[in-house]
Design a protein around this motif. Structure first.
Motif, PDB file in Angstrom:
ATOM      1  N   VAL A   1       2.740 -20.120   7.746  1.00 58.13           N
ATOM      2  CA  VAL A   1       2.824 -19.034   7.598  1.00 58.13           C
ATOM      3  C   VAL A   1       3.337 -18.045   6.632  1.00 58.13           C
ATOM      4  N   HIS A   2       3.125 -16.712   6.507  1.00 57.55           N
ATOM      5  CA  HIS A   2       4.085 -16.308   5.205  1.00 57.55           C
ATOM      6  C   HIS A   2       3.882 -14.650   6.615  1.00 57.55           C
ATOM      7  N   ILE A   3       5.562 -14.138   6.403  1.00 55.83           N
ATOM      8  CA  ILE A   3       5.759 -12.554   7.454  1.00 55.83           C
ATOM      9  C   ILE A   3       6.671 -12.022   6.459  1.00 55.83           C
ATOM     10  N   ALA A   4       6.787 -10.898   6.010  1.00 58.51           N
ATOM     11  CA  ALA A   4       7.672 -10.020   4.887  1.00 58.51           C
ATOM     12  C   ALA A   4       8.591  -9.126   5.769  1.00 58.51           C
ATOM     13  N   GLU A   5       8.937  -8.536   5.562  1.00 56.60           N
ATOM     14  CA  GLU A   5      10.297  -8.085   5.947  1.00 56.60           C
ATOM     15  C   GLU A   5       9.246  -6.648   4.920  1.00 56.60           C
ATOM     16  N   PRO A   6       9.558  -5.745   6.086  1.00 56.22           N
ATOM     17  CA  PRO A   6       8.234  -3.681   5.578  1.00 56.22           C
ATOM     18  C   PRO A   6       8.919  -3.417   3.900  1.00 56.22           C
ATOM     19  N   ASN A   7       7.853  -2.477   3.125  1.00 61.10           N
ATOM     20  CA  ASN A   7       8.215  -2.892   1.481  1.00 61.10           C
ATOM     21  C   ASN A   7       9.174  -3.534   0.303  1.00 61.10           C
TER      22      ASN A   7
ATOM     23  N   PRO B   1       6.840  -4.807 -11.783  1.00 59.08           N
ATOM     24  CA  PRO B   1       5.083  -3.801 -11.835  1.00 59.08           C
ATOM     25  C   PRO B   1       5.790  -3.652 -13.532  1.00 59.08           C
ATOM     26  N   ARG B   2       6.967  -3.179 -13.848  1.00 60.62           N
ATOM     27  CA  ARG B   2       7.220  -2.711 -15.127  1.00 60.62           C
ATOM     28  C   ARG B   2       6.829  -3.602 -16.158  1.00 60.62           C
ATOM     29  N   VAL B   3       6.916  -5.314 -16.459  1.00 58.67           N
ATOM     30  CA  VAL B   3       6.433  -5.880 -17.748  1.00 58.67           C
ATOM     31  C   VAL B   3       5.385  -6.118 -17.532  1.00 58.67           C
ATOM     32  N   ILE B   4       4.129  -6.077 -15.932  1.00 56.05           N
ATOM     33  CA  ILE B   4       2.787  -5.806 -16.158  1.00 56.05           C
ATOM     34  C   ILE B   4       2.049  -4.302 -16.307  1.00 56.05           C
ATOM     35  N   GLU B   5       2.233  -3.178 -15.990  1.00 47.76           N
ATOM     36  CA  GLU B   5       2.434  -1.911 -16.833  1.00 47.76           C
ATOM     37  C   GLU B   5       2.478  -2.327 -18.597  1.00 47.76           C
ATOM     38  N   GLN B   6       3.508  -2.423 -19.135  1.00 46.80           N
ATOM     39  CA  GLN B   6       4.147  -2.672 -20.617  1.00 46.80           C
ATOM     40  C   GLN B   6       3.182  -3.762 -21.121  1.00 46.80           C
ATOM     41  N   THR B   7       2.864  -5.021 -20.182  1.00 47.50           N
ATOM     42  CA  THR B   7       1.809  -5.624 -21.037  1.00 47.50           C
ATOM     43  C   THR B   7       0.155  -5.417 -20.991  1.00 47.50           C
ATOM     44  N   ILE B   8       0.238  -4.488 -19.993  1.00 52.71           N
ATOM     45  CA  ILE B   8      -1.452  -4.034 -19.830  1.00 52.71           C
ATOM     46  C   ILE B   8      -1.497  -2.632 -20.329  1.00 52.71           C
ATOM     47  N   ARG B   9      -0.717  -2.094 -19.881  1.00 52.35           N
ATOM     48  CA  ARG B   9      -0.765  -0.292 -20.579  1.00 52.35           C
ATOM     49  C   ARG B   9      -1.430   0.365 -19.652  1.00 52.35           C
ATOM     50  N   GLU B  10      -1.369   0.119 -18.792  1.00 48.38           N
ATOM     51  CA  GLU B  10      -2.056   0.251 -17.522  1.00 48.38           C
ATOM     52  C   GLU B  10      -1.075   1.065 -16.569  1.00 48.38           C
ATOM     53  N   LYS B  11      -1.827   1.876 -15.740  1.00 50.16           N
ATOM     54  CA  LYS B  11      -0.932   2.334 -14.853  1.00 50.16           C
ATOM     55  C   LYS B  11      -0.959   1.739 -13.337  1.00 50.16           C
ATOM     56  N   LEU B  12       0.142   0.957 -13.082  1.00 49.74           N
ATOM     57  CA  LEU B  12      -0.330  -0.045 -11.245  1.00 49.74           C
ATOM     58  C   LEU B  12      -1.106   1.391 -10.258  1.00 49.74           C
ATOM     59  N   PRO B  13      -1.516   0.657  -9.274  1.00 53.51           N
ATOM     60  CA  PRO B  13      -1.716   1.137  -7.662  1.00 53.51           C
ATOM     61  C   PRO B  13      -0.737   1.550  -7.242  1.00 53.51           C
ATOM     62  N   GLU B  14      -0.337   2.662  -5.878  1.00 47.38           N
ATOM     63  CA  GLU B  14       0.344   2.456  -4.937  1.00 47.38           C
ATOM     64  C   GLU B  14       1.103   1.761  -4.434  1.00 47.38           C
ATOM     65  N   GLY B  15       2.327   0.891  -4.416  1.00 50.41           N
ATOM     66  CA  GLY B  15       3.220  -0.027  -3.218  1.00 50.41           C
ATOM     67  C   GLY B  15       2.572  -1.003  -4.286  1.00 50.41           C
ATOM     68  N   PHE B  16       2.218  -1.351  -5.520  1.00 49.22           N
ATOM     69  CA  PHE B  16       1.340  -2.896  -5.772  1.00 49.22           C
ATOM     70  C   PHE B  16       2.428  -3.977  -6.017  1.00 49.22           C
ATOM     71  N   GLN B  17       2.457  -4.993  -5.297  1.00 50.06           N
ATOM     72  CA  GLN B  17       3.601  -5.631  -5.484  1.00 50.06           C
ATOM     73  C   GLN B  17       4.581  -5.353  -3.934  1.00 50.06           C
ATOM     74  N   ARG B  18       4.116  -4.485  -3.292  1.00 49.99           N
ATOM     75  CA  ARG B  18       5.243  -4.862  -2.282  1.00 49.99           C
ATOM     76  C   ARG B  18       4.310  -5.390  -1.031  1.00 49.99           C
ATOM     77  N   ALA B  19       5.135  -5.623   0.337  1.00 49.28           N
ATOM     78  CA  ALA B  19       4.327  -6.369   1.067  1.00 49.28           C
ATOM     79  C   ALA B  19       3.323  -6.232   1.885  1.00 49.28           C
ATOM     80  N   GLU B  20       2.788  -4.314   1.906  1.00 44.78           N
ATOM     81  CA  GLU B  20       2.305  -3.878   3.371  1.00 44.78           C
ATOM     82  C   GLU B  20       0.886  -4.297   2.346  1.00 44.78           C
TER      83      GLU B  20
END
Length: 319
Positions: free
Chosen positions: A218-224, A232-251
């Motif tokens: 079972v995987h539980i996460a605390e909010p946000n 996220p910054r490494v991914i954005e610099q690699t793919i040169r695209e803007k990531l979705p809002e809240g990307f990689q956050r718990a929600e």
């Protein structure tokens, strides 16, 4: 004896001197900027009472709030070879360890304990992000193996609270080797038929996410909470695209099927009691029969005459 200088002057100074409020009575929320009285923050498990932002909490404070009456027994963790690579960057590795130990008062980045939650025995381990960013070194690997062995020996479920910036660079390949080691430890639990529950807290990244943090039943996460391998910054610099809002956050991860629940810290104890008892085949706990956790100790004891919180410090003037 000079009566005026030894008695009269100190007496006058004590009457007319301004009494200043200690700086550490107040905590500023990083999310909303609200000034929070230290006692309110402590009683709310380091969660902002205004916006619900989850601040850092030490493993010991977390365990005091988790276990019945705040009572638990520490599980001994074998100490690894210190500084096996004789690593040095701006500082020597042993110097960094000593500085982290002095700052946190802990031996290393993970604490292992056993005790009861809702009269249900468990083994728990928690990472301390304030100790070298909770990085996964040989000690953390030893701690998870010790926790798994203790859980198998006592036939108890294992609950792990993750918080890490990834592998510990000062231990190089020896740090990366903890990924397969901890995977084998988790497999020991599965072979013994014991539940393994992971609570992902902010942040859980790197090799920790790529190993034991995502192998739970079972995987539980605390909010946000930030949960990722690469940031996220490494991914954005690699793919040169803007990531979705809240990307990689718990929600976001919950919406995409990578988590089972997102639960506020103040509700986490009761949820863990329910899940543990269900997975162990025990009857549901009776809410009124649950023993309460211990109150968290306050860093500063309130003065006898000060019942209410003092006025918050004035905001700094711009310019």
């Amino acid at each position: 004896m000079n009566w005026i200088s030894n008695y009269v002057r100190p007496r006058i100074n004590s009457i007319f001197s301004r009494r200043e409020t200690p700086e550490n009575l107040w905590t500023k929320c990083e999310e909303c900027g609200t000034m929070l009285f230290h006692r309110e923050v402590s009683e709310n498990l380091n969660v902002c009472t205004n916006c619900g932002h989850h601040m850092h909490i030490t493993p010991r404070d977390r365990f005091k709030a988790l276990f019945d009456g705040g009572v638990y027994s520490e599980v001994k963790v074998p100490a690894p070879t210190p500084d096996p690579l004789h690593f040095r960057d701006q500082k020597k590795y042993p110097d960094r360890l000593r500085a982290a130990q002095k700052q946190t008062g802990e031996t290393e980045a993970m604490l292992v304990a056993s005790g009861d939650i809702g009269r249900t025995p468990i083994v728990a381990c928690a990472q301390d992000f304030s100790f070298m960013a909770g990085s996964m070194g040989m000690y953390v690997g030893n701690a998870i193996i010790a926790a798994a062995e203790e859980a198998v020996k006592l036939k108890r479920p294992l609950v792990l609270f993750s918080a890490a910036g990834g592998a510990r660079m000062q231990e190089g390949i020896l740090s990366l080797m903890q990924m397969p080691r901890t995977t084998v430890a988790v497999q020991m639990l599965k072979e013994a038929g014991l539940p393994y529950i992971v609570v992902l807290t902010h942040p859980t990244t790197g090799g920790v996410t790529a190993s034991y943090a995502m192998l739970g039943d079972v995987h539980i996460a605390e909010p946000n909470a930030l949960i990722c391998f690469a940031g996220p910054r490494v991914i954005e610099q690699t793919i040169r695209e803007k990531l979705p809002e809240g990307f990689q956050r718990a929600e976001y991860l919950l919406d995409h099927g990578m988590l089972d629940r997102v639960t506020p810290r103040t509700e986490l104890r009761e949820e863990l009691i329910t899940i543990v008892r269900m997975l162990m085949g025990l009857p549901p706990a009776v809410r009124g029969d649950l023993p309460p956790p211990a109150d968290l100790p306050h860093e500063l004891s309130p003065e006898p005459e000060a019942e209410a919180a003092p006025a918050p410090p004035p905001a700094a003037k711009k310019g």
